[in-house]
Scaffold this active site. Structure first.
Site, mmCIF file in Angstrom:
data_model
loop_
_atom_site.group_PDB
_atom_site.id
_atom_site.type_symbol
_atom_site.label_atom_id
_atom_site.label_comp_id
_atom_site.label_asym_id
_atom_site.label_seq_id
_atom_site.Cartn_x
_atom_site.Cartn_y
_atom_site.Cartn_z
ATOM 1 N N LYS A 131 1.344 -1.338 0.247
ATOM 2 C CA LYS A 131 -0.111 0.054 0.127
ATOM 3 C C LYS A 131 0.900 1.229 0.000
ATOM 4 C CE LYS A 131 -4.372 1.008 0.748
ATOM 5 N NZ LYS A 131 -5.651 0.433 -0.195
ATOM 6 N N ASP A 171 -7.330 4.234 -4.235
ATOM 7 C CA ASP A 171 -8.085 4.751 -3.026
ATOM 8 C C ASP A 171 -8.078 5.856 -2.784
ATOM 9 O OD1 ASP A 171 -7.470 2.532 -0.389
ATOM 10 O OD2 ASP A 171 -7.357 4.739 0.445
HETATM 11 P P1 NDP Z 1 -12.833 7.992 -2.399
HETATM 12 O O1 NDP Z 1 -11.979 8.938 -2.111
HETATM 13 O O2 NDP Z 1 -13.310 7.663 -3.298
HETATM 14 O O3 NDP Z 1 -14.000 8.158 -1.073
HETATM 15 C C1 NDP Z 1 -14.048 8.059 0.754
HETATM 16 C C2 NDP Z 1 -15.716 8.816 0.649
HETATM 17 O O4 NDP Z 1 -15.424 8.399 2.412
HETATM 18 C C3 NDP Z 1 -15.938 10.467 0.753
HETATM 19 O O5 NDP Z 1 -16.818 10.746 0.912
HETATM 20 C C4 NDP Z 1 -15.514 11.242 2.231
HETATM 21 O O6 NDP Z 1 -15.865 12.020 1.778
HETATM 22 C C5 NDP Z 1 -15.288 9.768 2.760
HETATM 23 N N1 NDP Z 1 -14.282 10.412 3.637
HETATM 24 C C6 NDP Z 1 -13.261 10.515 4.266
HETATM 25 N N2 NDP Z 1 -13.046 10.425 5.727
HETATM 26 C C7 NDP Z 1 -13.827 10.324 6.482
HETATM 27 C C8 NDP Z 1 -14.070 10.517 7.452
HETATM 28 N N3 NDP Z 1 -13.666 10.543 8.527
HETATM 29 N N4 NDP Z 1 -15.147 10.630 7.919
HETATM 30 C C9 NDP Z 1 -16.818 10.596 6.897
HETATM 31 N N5 NDP Z 1 -16.435 10.487 5.429
HETATM 32 C C10 NDP Z 1 -15.391 9.621 5.624
HETATM 33 O O7 NDP Z 1 -12.335 6.399 -1.397
HETATM 34 P P2 NDP Z 1 -12.873 5.189 -1.887
HETATM 35 O O8 NDP Z 1 -14.209 5.544 -1.820
HETATM 36 O O9 NDP Z 1 -11.810 4.572 -2.944
HETATM 37 O O10 NDP Z 1 -12.319 4.683 -0.290
HETATM 38 C C11 NDP Z 1 -13.204 4.501 0.166
HETATM 39 C C12 NDP Z 1 -12.823 3.146 1.257
HETATM 40 O O11 NDP Z 1 -12.779 1.509 0.992
HETATM 41 C C13 NDP Z 1 -11.195 3.409 1.672
HETATM 42 O O12 NDP Z 1 -11.325 3.220 3.291
HETATM 43 C C14 NDP Z 1 -10.702 2.406 1.505
HETATM 44 O O13 NDP Z 1 -9.138 1.957 1.273
HETATM 45 C C15 NDP Z 1 -11.603 1.503 1.385
HETATM 46 N N6 NDP Z 1 -11.439 0.916 -0.597
HETATM 47 C C16 NDP Z 1 -11.435 0.814 -1.892
HETATM 48 C C17 NDP Z 1 -11.276 0.610 -2.557
HETATM 49 C C18 NDP Z 1 -11.257 1.345 -4.682
HETATM 50 O O14 NDP Z 1 -11.203 0.010 -4.874
HETATM 51 N N7 NDP Z 1 -11.722 2.356 -3.964
HETATM 52 C C19 NDP Z 1 -10.792 -1.063 -2.442
HETATM 53 C C20 NDP Z 1 -11.064 -1.823 -0.729
HETATM 54 C C21 NDP Z 1 -11.137 -0.910 0.467
HETATM 55 P P3 NDP Z 1 -14.465 13.672 2.250
HETATM 56 O O15 NDP Z 1 -14.733 13.832 0.526
HETATM 57 O O16 NDP Z 1 -15.405 14.171 2.451
HETATM 58 O O17 NDP Z 1 -13.483 13.480 2.497
#
Ligand code: NDP
Length: 451
Positions: A131, A171
């Site tokens: 990662k 991510d």
């Molecule tokens: P994105 O950046 O596309 O989206 C993240 C989302 O989570 C945004 O809406 C963001 O809001 C919100 N967020 C972040 N921090 C917080 C917080 N402290 N409280 C509330 N909301 C929060 O990321 P992904 O969707 O790609 O990733 C989301 C999760 O999924 C992560 O844990 C990642 O590690 C996991 N994941 C992702 C994969 C992928 O293929 N993308 C694969 C496997 C796991 P804001 O814009 O306000 O920050």
């Protein structure tokens, strides 16, 4: 973290991890969670704890930290820190995403890389775990600033990665746009069109169908398997999804396609409630095109939806909860609220979104709990399918790729359940995921000798 629940033969291992990685609390938490599942394994197979395999598994093969200097739109120099933790390559090249978020430091990257080892192992595909990322905050940055940052980041990272070495993906904060800038810079520096060096690429330049949708869809396929195993379906179920990024959006899309109603989603400023079901077209336009805030969703929907600022989305009653935002976003109080509202299934679309206390409460209340390393493995599994297509210069249709994803999620589900049964923890998806993931990696490490 206390050592309750750890097998006596694993106490020293955990103590060593916390001592050698001082202050990296997310990493300690991820290690602790895995160790709590390994008691029955060391009882049945003492060879794992007699050799140093378990201790070696907790030490990354390589940890890279580098300076990322870049010039912002005002002409000022900015300095960020870049990371890549190449954790374990026993099963294949290091594989795992890059996160751009101000909270990123070594402990977060290590926890994510560590989880990735088990997740990738569970997919049954030939990929190791790693990662990376940076404390760069893309929020409020122009497209050109993001591009310059990505180019500087890759100017250092390129020397460490490669299709047979280490294959990053997206991510939090790293989506198709950023992968494009990173791939462009890699191609320029190396003078090679090495498609297999990054996944999550665009469809016209080496990407795979369904990769964008894969993590969210995969999480929902996993829940569908859980529901089916008890004779149920998504039909008529109320679902709450946290986040509104890549994982959340495509989880919502698949829940709706399977007949469920998603009544709320969020970002880091708060959550929206839309009782009739989230308007996905509006959400995609807001988050994927305009990159706006979730409060604007409620403004556009008028009286049909409301925005709740700075509160936990888990106060919303639901049958199924899908935390898809970030680590430790669902704590003990949230778990109590969900249990009281009758929630039956919790599946982690995000990595480690539930605190250990929340996980314990779900187990006590017999809520089916699917840990991220199983439930969100569809993203990396489809990345491996992307690598497969790149290697064979082929590209598959959306339907074919989605079918493969659904089959992989079905196999992961069954592997978790059968392993949990085998080790005396029937129905415990977390134990099943940790044990099955561990055994495949540990056996490969053992076969490869002390390296
Ligand atoms: P994105 O950046 O596309 O989206 C993240 C989302 O989570 C945004 O809406 C963001 O809001 C919100 N967020 C972040 N921090 C917080 C917080 N402290 N409280 C509330 N909301 C929060 O990321 P992904 O969707 O790609 O990733 C989301 C999760 O999924 C992560 O844990 C990642 O590690 C996991 N994941 C992702 C994969 C992928 O293929 N993308 C694969 C496997 C796991 P804001 O814009 O306000 O920050």
């Amino acid at each position: 973290m206390a050592q309750d629940g750890l097998h006596e033969r694993l106490h020293d291992v955990y103590e060593e991890v916390t001592r050698r990685n001082a202050g990296e609390i997310e990493f300690h938490q991820a290690v602790y969670e895995v160790l709590t599942s390994l008691g029955p394994v060391v009882d049945k197979h003492p060879e794992y704890s007699d050799t140093a395999i378990i201790r070696r598994l907790f030490e990354p093969e390589r940890q890279i930290i580098f300076r990322v200097p870049w010039i912002d739109d005002t002409g000022a120099e900015q300095i960020n820190r870049g990371f890549r933790v190449e954790f374990n390559s026993a099963l294949g090249p290091f594989k795992g995403g890059l996160r751009f978020h101000p909270s990123v430091y070594l402990g977060i990257v290590k926890f994510l890389g560590f989880e990735q080892i088990f997740k990738n192992s569970l997919t049954g595909l030939p990929i190791g775990g790693g990662k990376g990322g940076s404390d760069f905050d893309p929020k409020g940055r122009s497209k050109n600033e993001v591009m310059r940052f990505c180019q500087s980041f890759m100017t250092e990272l390129y020397r460490h990665i490669g299709e047979y070495t280490d294959v990053p993906a997206g991510d939090i904060g790293v989506g198709g746009r950023e992968i494009g800038y990173l791939f462009g810079q890699y191609k320029r520096i190396t003078n090679r069109y090495e498609s297999g060096v990054l996944t999550g690429k665009g469809l016209t330049w080496g990407g795979s169908q369904v990769r964008t949708e894969a993590t969210g869809y995969g999480t929902v396929f996993f829940v569908d398997e859980i529901l089916r195993s008890t004779g149920q379906s998504f039909d008529g179920k109320q679902v709450v999804v946290s986040g509104s990024g890549n994982v959340a959006i495509y989880a919502i899309e698949k829940v709706q396609a399977l007949g469920g109603t998603v009544v709320g989603c969020s970002d880091s400023s708060g959550y929206i409630v839309d009782e009739k079901g989230v308007d996905l077209e509006l959400l995609k336009e807001l988050k994927e095109v305009r990159r706006g805030r979730i409060s604007e969703y409620a403004e556009t929907r008028g009286g049909a939806a409301r925005f709740v600022e700075n509160e936990s989305i888990w106060q919303l009653p639901c049958d199924i909860a899908l935390p898809c935002a970030t680590q430790n976003e669902l704590d003990g109080d949230d778990a109590k609220a969900l249990i009281a509202s009758g929630c039956q299934v919790v599946a982690e679309g995000a990595n480690m979104p539930c605190t250990p206390e929340a996980v314990k409460l779900f187990a006590e209340a017999k809520v089916a709990f699917a840990p991220g390393k199983a439930a969100n493995a569809g993203g990396v599994a489809t990345s491996a399918l992307e690598m497969q297509q790149n290697a064979s210069r082929d590209s598959w249709t959306f339907e074919e790729t989605e079918q493969r994803l659904a089959e992989i999620m079905g196999r992961i589900h069954d592997r978790c359940l059968s392993t949990a049964d085998e080790y005396g923890q029937p129905g415990n998806y977390m134990a099943g995921a940790n044990i099955a993931g561990f055994i495949r990696v540990a056996d490969a490490m053992s076969a490869l000798g002390v390296v």
